[in-house]
Design an enzyme around this catalytic site. Structure first.
Site, PDB file in Angstrom:
ATOM      1  N   SER A 141     -46.435  48.573 -50.003  1.00  0.00           N
ATOM      2  CA  SER A 141     -47.832  48.529 -49.585  1.00  0.00           C
ATOM      3  C   SER A 141     -48.574  49.621 -50.334  1.00  0.00           C
ATOM      4  CB  SER A 141     -47.923  48.789 -48.070  1.00  0.00           C
ATOM      5  OG  SER A 141     -49.256  49.043 -47.669  1.00  0.00           O
ATOM      6  N   TYR A 154     -45.691  54.053 -40.417  1.00  0.00           N
ATOM      7  CA  TYR A 154     -45.672  52.959 -41.405  1.00  0.00           C
ATOM      8  C   TYR A 154     -45.757  53.510 -42.818  1.00  0.00           C
ATOM      9  CZ  TYR A 154     -47.211  48.748 -43.925  1.00  0.00           C
ATOM     10  OH  TYR A 154     -47.322  47.703 -44.810  1.00  0.00           O
TER      11      TYR A 154
END
Length: 265
Positions: A141, A154
């Site tokens: 990501s 995350y």
């Protein structure tokens, strides 16, 4: 790169980016092994692609259960005899501020996003070394490049993926095994809905940035050429996020000032 008769194992294949990868690789002639926790959802993906195809196998897998990875890998190898591409795509996101986030929730994010990918790669890698070729892909990501509010665990898990796979790549050159990190920005999937909150419960809402983002199919179509050329890192994100990545390198303090005033849900 021809994919006919090649075998691709995809985690997180029941929806979103994983499903989009499955459709694209199947169209190019590859054999598919589809994994996620939800067997019924995997069956639906197979039905959508080709319900009668013997080129699609379903293999339920929980990335939080690393003690199953060795046996699951042997089962995966038994389907078509080899694994040419491993796509570490399964994962979960987060929407909670750190002071309200249980440590167990952070551990879950690391277990699934980091140790899930690392553990499965560790089991598959020997077979790729033995056959003298392979391609290991990890869906990271842009949060693996810089952090933002509500994503402490995350972002940490995705940063860890970069450290691991960048290092692994150096060990794989001599074995003709490529390692690719795919770094999407917002993609219109259910990842935000399925994100964990501080106590581990589901966030349950589509993120504002994801509502008008490109679809998973569009994302895969956009990265397909560099992926087939085994590019080492692929960023697929809006221009403002790409600019933020450059700013992170050139002027990180300015980026931090900008981010602290941004709505990032």
């Amino acid at each position: 790169m021809t994919l006919k008769n090649k075998t691709v194992w995809i985690t997180g294949a029941s929806s979103g980016i994983g499903k989009a990868f499955a459709k694209a690789y199947f169209k190019e002639g590859a054999n598919l092994i589809l994994s996620s926790r939800r067997t019924e959802a995997l069956e639906e993906v197979k039905t959508e692609i080709d319900p009668s195809s013997d080129r699609i196998q379903i293999l339920p897998l929980d990335l939080a259960q690393s003690n199953t990875f060795a046996s699951k890998t042997q089962e995966a190898l038994s389907f078509f005899g080899n694994i040419d591409v491993l796509i570490n795509n399964g994962g979960i996101s987060q929407r909670s501020i750190f002071e309200e986030t249980d440590l167990d929730t952070i551990r879950k994010l690391m277990e699934v996003n980091f140790f899930g990918s690392v553990g499965l790669t560790r089991e598959v890698l020997p077979s790729m070394i033995e056959q003298g070729s392979g391609h290991i892909i990890a869906t990271s990501s842009v949060a693996g490049k810089f952090g933002s509010k509500f994503r402490t665990g995350y972002a940490a898990s995705k940063h860890a993926l970069h450290g691991f796979f960048d290092s692994l790549r150096q060990e794989c050159y001599e074995h003709n095994i490529a390692v690719t990190l795919v770094c999407p920005g917002p993609i219109k999937t259910d990842i935000t809905k399925n994100a964990v909150t501080g106590d581990g419960s589901s966030y349950g809402k589509m993120g504002d940035m994801h509502e008008d983002a490109m679809t998973a199919d569009e994302m895969v179509a956009n990265i397909w050429s560099p992926l087939m050329n085994r590019k080492e890192e692929i960023v697929i994100a809006p221009l403002k996020i790409k600019l933020a990545l450059w700013m992170k390198r050139l002027n990180p303090s300015l980026l931090n000032k900008i981010l602290k005033n941004q709505k990032v849900t």
